[in-house]
Design an enzyme around this catalytic site. Structure first.
Site, PDB file in Angstrom:
ATOM      1  N   GLY A   1       9.828  12.318   3.054  1.00  0.00           N
ATOM      2  CA  GLY A   1       9.037  13.153   3.959  1.00  0.00           C
ATOM      3  C   GLY A   1       9.067  12.605   5.377  1.00  0.00           C
ATOM      4  N   THR A   2       9.658  11.440   5.570  1.00  0.00           N
ATOM      5  CA  THR A   2       9.625  10.813   6.889  1.00  0.00           C
ATOM      6  C   THR A   2      11.008  10.494   7.469  1.00  0.00           C
ATOM      7  OG1 THR A   2       9.520   8.608   5.928  1.00  0.00           O
ATOM      8  CG2 THR A   2       7.422   9.683   6.346  1.00  0.00           C
TER       9      THR A   2
ATOM     10  N   SER B   1       1.157   3.481  13.216  1.00  0.00           N
ATOM     11  CA  SER B   1       1.053   2.677  12.004  1.00  0.00           C
ATOM     12  C   SER B   1       2.056   1.520  11.969  1.00  0.00           C
ATOM     13  CB  SER B   1       1.218   3.602  10.802  1.00  0.00           C
ATOM     14  OG  SER B   1       0.988   2.928   9.600  1.00  0.00           O
TER      15      SER B   1
ATOM     16  N   ASP C   1      -4.360   0.195   7.790  1.00  0.00           N
ATOM     17  CA  ASP C   1      -4.748   1.028   6.645  1.00  0.00           C
ATOM     18  C   ASP C   1      -3.925   0.690   5.397  1.00  0.00           C
ATOM     19  OD1 ASP C   1      -2.395   2.225   7.424  1.00  0.00           O
ATOM     20  OD2 ASP C   1      -3.212   4.259   7.553  1.00  0.00           O
TER      21      ASP C   1
ATOM     22  N   ARG D   1      13.776  11.932  -4.880  1.00  0.00           N
ATOM     23  CA  ARG D   1      12.948  12.860  -4.096  1.00  0.00           C
ATOM     24  C   ARG D   1      13.386  12.836  -2.629  1.00  0.00           C
ATOM     25  NH1 ARG D   1       9.453   9.576  -1.216  1.00  0.00           N
ATOM     26  NH2 ARG D   1       8.265  11.326  -0.368  1.00  0.00           N
ATOM     27  N   PRO D   2      13.253  13.986  -1.948  1.00  0.00           N
ATOM     28  CA  PRO D   2      13.581  13.974  -0.527  1.00  0.00           C
ATOM     29  C   PRO D   2      12.490  13.223   0.221  1.00  0.00           C
ATOM     30  CG  PRO D   2      12.772  16.156  -1.183  1.00  0.00           C
ATOM     31  CD  PRO D   2      12.793  15.315  -2.427  1.00  0.00           C
TER      32      PRO D   2
ATOM     33  N   ARG E   1      15.504   9.687  -1.431  1.00  0.00           N
ATOM     34  CA  ARG E   1      15.168   8.365  -1.981  1.00  0.00           C
ATOM     35  C   ARG E   1      15.423   8.340  -3.475  1.00  0.00           C
ATOM     36  NH1 ARG E   1      13.006   5.667   2.172  1.00  0.00           N
ATOM     37  NH2 ARG E   1      11.566   6.765   3.535  1.00  0.00           N
TER      38      ARG E   1
ATOM     39  N   ASP F   1      -0.896  -3.618   7.886  1.00  0.00           N
ATOM     40  CA  ASP F   1       0.114  -2.935   8.710  1.00  0.00           C
ATOM     41  C   ASP F   1      -0.460  -2.730  10.117  1.00  0.00           C
ATOM     42  OD1 ASP F   1      -1.597  -0.792   8.319  1.00  0.00           O
ATOM     43  OD2 ASP F   1       0.020   0.667   8.149  1.00  0.00           O
TER      44      ASP F   1
END
Ligand code: 16G
Ligand code: ZN
Length: 536
Positions: A493-494, A65, A272, A490-491, A499, A268
Site C-alpha cells: 500500500g506504500t 513517521s 507510534d 499482497r500488493p 510483497r 520510530d
C-alpha cells in the site's frame, strides 16, 4: 461567499506544483517535503470541514513517521482520536490534487451537507523534521482561511496528538488535553511497580519520541531508569536507527554497542511504533517485535481478568505478517481469540473494537489495547467494591492502572513501553524469559516489481490471492513442499511493488519458499526487470 474568497486568496500563497499527484493512503500523505506546502494548506481546509461535519475537534499531525528526514507528510485524526474515516480519505486525495480547488471544496461541502456556519476546531502537532514548522504553518493557514479555530500543540508525538483530540471531544473524561495531563495519566499507578527494575535503554530514532521521554522523566520520579540514545542531539532522524531500521535489518542501531542481557527498545520517528531487543551471551541479536509484545500484554491481561473473576473476553488482532508461532501459542496455549486483519493500523483498530478487551499489534511494533466501555465500567466497579478479597482487589487495581497507562486511540511507543516495563516488573520477568515464551518461525520477506501491482487481488485478510488466475494454487503447492510453512503475496500500500512473505521450519526453507513464490509472482502477475534470483 467571503469564506471562499479568503480560501482563493490564501491558496495563491500555497500553489500546487504542476503535474504532481499525491495519494492519501494507509498512513496519510507522505512524500518529499519540498512538494507538500499546497497539500498541507488544503488538508487544513479539509480538517476544518471534517470538524464542522462531525461537530467535534479534529487533529492534524505533520510527520512522515519512519521515512527519511527529507520527507514529510500528514495524518488526520477523527473525534475519538482514531484515524480519519476511510470515506474521507478519498476527499483528501481529491483536494490535494485539485487544479480547481474551490470546485472540489464546494463539492465536498455539498455531498456531506456541511453547515458552513458551524464552528470548527482543529488541533495541530508536528514532529522534529526541519520542514515541519513551515508545513504546520500551512495547515494553520488552511484552517484560518475557512474561519476555523486552531490550537497549535507544537512538537508532540503522533499518539500524543491523538490523545489530545480524544480528551477534548470527551470533555476531559479521557484525560486532560495537555502534555502534563498525558504524562500524569500514563505514569499514574504504574510507577510504583518499577522498583528493582534494571536499566532500560531507549533508541529515540533521533526524533520527537526522545524529546518526549526526556520530558516525561520528572513524572517517573526516577523509579524507571531510562538511558536515552539517538536522542537527536547528533544523529539524523531515522537514519540507521529507530524501530523500522531495527525490525527490517534485524540488528541494533548502527554504531551502538549492546551489553549482553540488557533490555533495549527503539521508537520510530513519530513514536507510534516500538520494538524491544537484546543480545545473549554469545552476542546473538534477539528481536521482540509486535507479535511478542501482543503476547506479553494479552497473557498479562487474561491472567488478571481471571484473578479478578471478570468474565471478559480477551482477543488479539494481528495481520498476516504475524509469526505463525505467535498465533499458534496464543490460540493453543493461551486460548485467547485471535483475529487477522488487513495490514494498516485502521483495520486492526476497527477489528479490535468488537471485543471486551483486545490487544492489537502489527509485527512492525505498532499497536495498543482497547477496552470496551462496558469492560472499563466492570473493572472500575470491581476496583471500588469493598467486599472483595485481596487477590481480586489487586487484580482489579492492576487492570485499572492498565487502562490509564494505555493510549487507546492509537499505537503509542511511550505508553507501550511503560506498560511493558510494568508487566516485566510485576511478573519479575527478564527480557530473555519473555523472549523464551515461544520461538519465532524463521521467515523471509521479499519484494517483486511488476507492471501493475493491482494484478494481485487478495481476500481473507490478505492471506489468499484471488487474482491473477492460478496464483493461489501455485502458492499452495509450493507451501506444501515445506514443513510448518506458510506464504502469502499482497500488493504494497506504500510502494509500487508486490510483497512476498514466507515462513517455514528452517531459515533455508523460508528463504527457498520466499524465492519460489517470488518467481511465481514474477511469472503470473507481470514481473518487470530481472527475474528474482535465489537468496543462496
Ligand atoms: C503503513 C501503515 C502500517 C503498515 C504499512 C504497510 C499506518 C499508520 N501505517 O505504514 O501500519 O504496516 O503501511 O506497508 O497504518 P505496505 O502496504 O507497503 O506493506
Ligand atoms: Zn510512525
Amino acid at each position: 461567499m467571503a469564506q471562499f474568497q479568503e480560501v482563493e486568496k490564501q491558496s495563491i500563497m500555497h500553489p500546487k506544483p504542476p503535474g504532481l499527484t499525491l495519494h492519501y493512503g494507509t498512513a496519510g500523505l507522505r512524500t518529499n517535503a519540498k512538494h507538500l506546502d499546497h497539500a498541507m494548506f488544503r488538508m487544513g481546509l479539509l480538517a476544518t470541514l471534517r470538524s464542522k461535519n462531525t461537530k467535534a475537534t479534529i487533529g492534524v499531525m505533520v510527520t512522515a513517521s519512519h521515512n527519511p528526514e527529507e520527507d514529510n507528510g500528514l495524518k488526520l485524526i477523527d473525534p475519538m482520536g482514531e484515524m480519519m474515516a476511510p470515506a474521507w480519505e478519498h476527499y483528501a486525495t481529491q483536494l490535494a490534487n485539485a487544479d480547481d480547488l474551490l470546485t472540489v471544496l464546494k463539492d465536498i461541502i455539498e455531498k456531506e451537507a456541511i453547515n458552513m456556519s458551524q464552528e470548527a476546531n482543529v488541533f495541530v502537532g508536528k514532529d522534529t523534521r526541519s520542514s515541519s514548522a513551515r508545513l504546520s504553518q500551512a495547515v494553520l493557514d488552511g484552517v484560518s482561511a475557512l474561519d476555523g479555530h486552531s490550537k497549535d500543540y507544537g512538537l508532540v508525538t503522533t499518539p500524543q496528538l491523538h490523545y489530545m483530540v480524544r480528551c477534548q471531544n470527551t470533555k476531559g473524561k479521557y484525560g486532560e488535553a495537555t502534555l502534563d495531563g498525558y504524562y500524569s495519566k500514563l505514569c499514574q499507578g504504574v510507577v510504583c511497580y518499577f522498583y528493582d527494575q534494571k536499566l532500560l535503554s531507549v533508541d529515540g530514532a533521533n526524533g520527537i519520541g526522545a524529546l518526549k521521554v526526556r520530558e516525561m522523566e520528572s513524572h517517573l520520579k526516577k523509579e524507571l531508569q531510562i538511558s536515552l540514545f539517538n536522542d537527536g542531539s547528533q544523529g539524523k532522524l531515522n537514519y540507521q536507527c529507530g524501530a523500522d531500521f531495527v525490525k527490517v535489518q534485524q540488528k541494533p542501531p548502527t554504531g551502538f554497542k549492546m551489553n549482553p542481557g540488557e533490555r533495549y527498545c527503539s521508537f520510530d520517528g513519530d513514536a507510534d511504533r516500538i520494538v524491544y531487543y537484546y543480545t545473549d551471551s554469545e552476542g546473538q541479536f534477539h528481536l521482540l517485535d509486535g507479535d511478542k509484545i501482543a503476547t506479553l500484554m494479552s497473557t498479562f491481561l487474561k491472567e488478571l481478568l481471571e484473578q479478578a473473576g471478570l468474565n471478559l473476553k480477551v482477543a488479539v488482532v494481528q495481520t498476516a505478517y504475524a509469526n505463525g508461532s505467535s498465533t499458534h501459542y496464543l490460540e493453543n496455549t493461551m486460548k485467547v481469540i485471535v483475529r487477522c486483519a488487513k495490514t494498516g493500523v485502521k483495520h486492526l483498530h476497527h477489528a479490535a473494537q468488537e471485543f471486551d478487551v483486545a490487544v492489537y499489534f502489527e509485527s512492525n511494533g505498532h499497536g495498543t489495547v482497547l477496552f470496551s466501555e462496558a469492560a472499563e465500567e466492570k473493572i472500575c466497579q470491581l476496583a471500588e467494591d469493598p467486599n472483595i478479597n485481596d487477590e481480586k482487589k489487586r487484580a482489579a487495581l492492576l487492570l485499572q492502572n492498565t487502562i490509564n497507562v494505555i493510549n487507546q486511540t492509537v499505537g503509542d511507543a511511550i505508553s507501550d513501553m511503560l506498560f511493558i516495563e510494568a508487566i516485566l516488573a510485576i511478573k519479575g520477568m527478564s527480557v530473555q524469559q519473555w523472549d523464551a515464551v515461544y520461538a519465532d518461525l524463521p521467515n523471509r520477506q521479499l519484494k517483486v516489481k511488476v507492471a501493475d501491482r493491482r494484478a494481485i487481488d487478495t481476500t481473507d485478510a490478505e492471506r489468499r490471492a484471488v487474482s491473477p488466475p492460478g496464483m493461489q494454487d501455485t502458492v499452495d503447492s509450493l507451501v506444501n513442499k515445506y514443513k510448518q510453512a506458510r506464504s502469502f503475496v499482497r500488493p504494497s500500500g506504500t510502494e509500487d511493488i508486490v510483497r512476498v512473505y514466507a515462513e517455514a521450519d528452517t531459515q533455508e526453507s523460508a528463504d527457498a519458499l520466499a524465492h519460489e513464490v517470488s518467481l511465481a509472482v514474477y511469472r503470473l502477475a507481470g514481473g518487470v526487470g530481472e527475474e528474482p534470483k535465489p537468496l543462496h
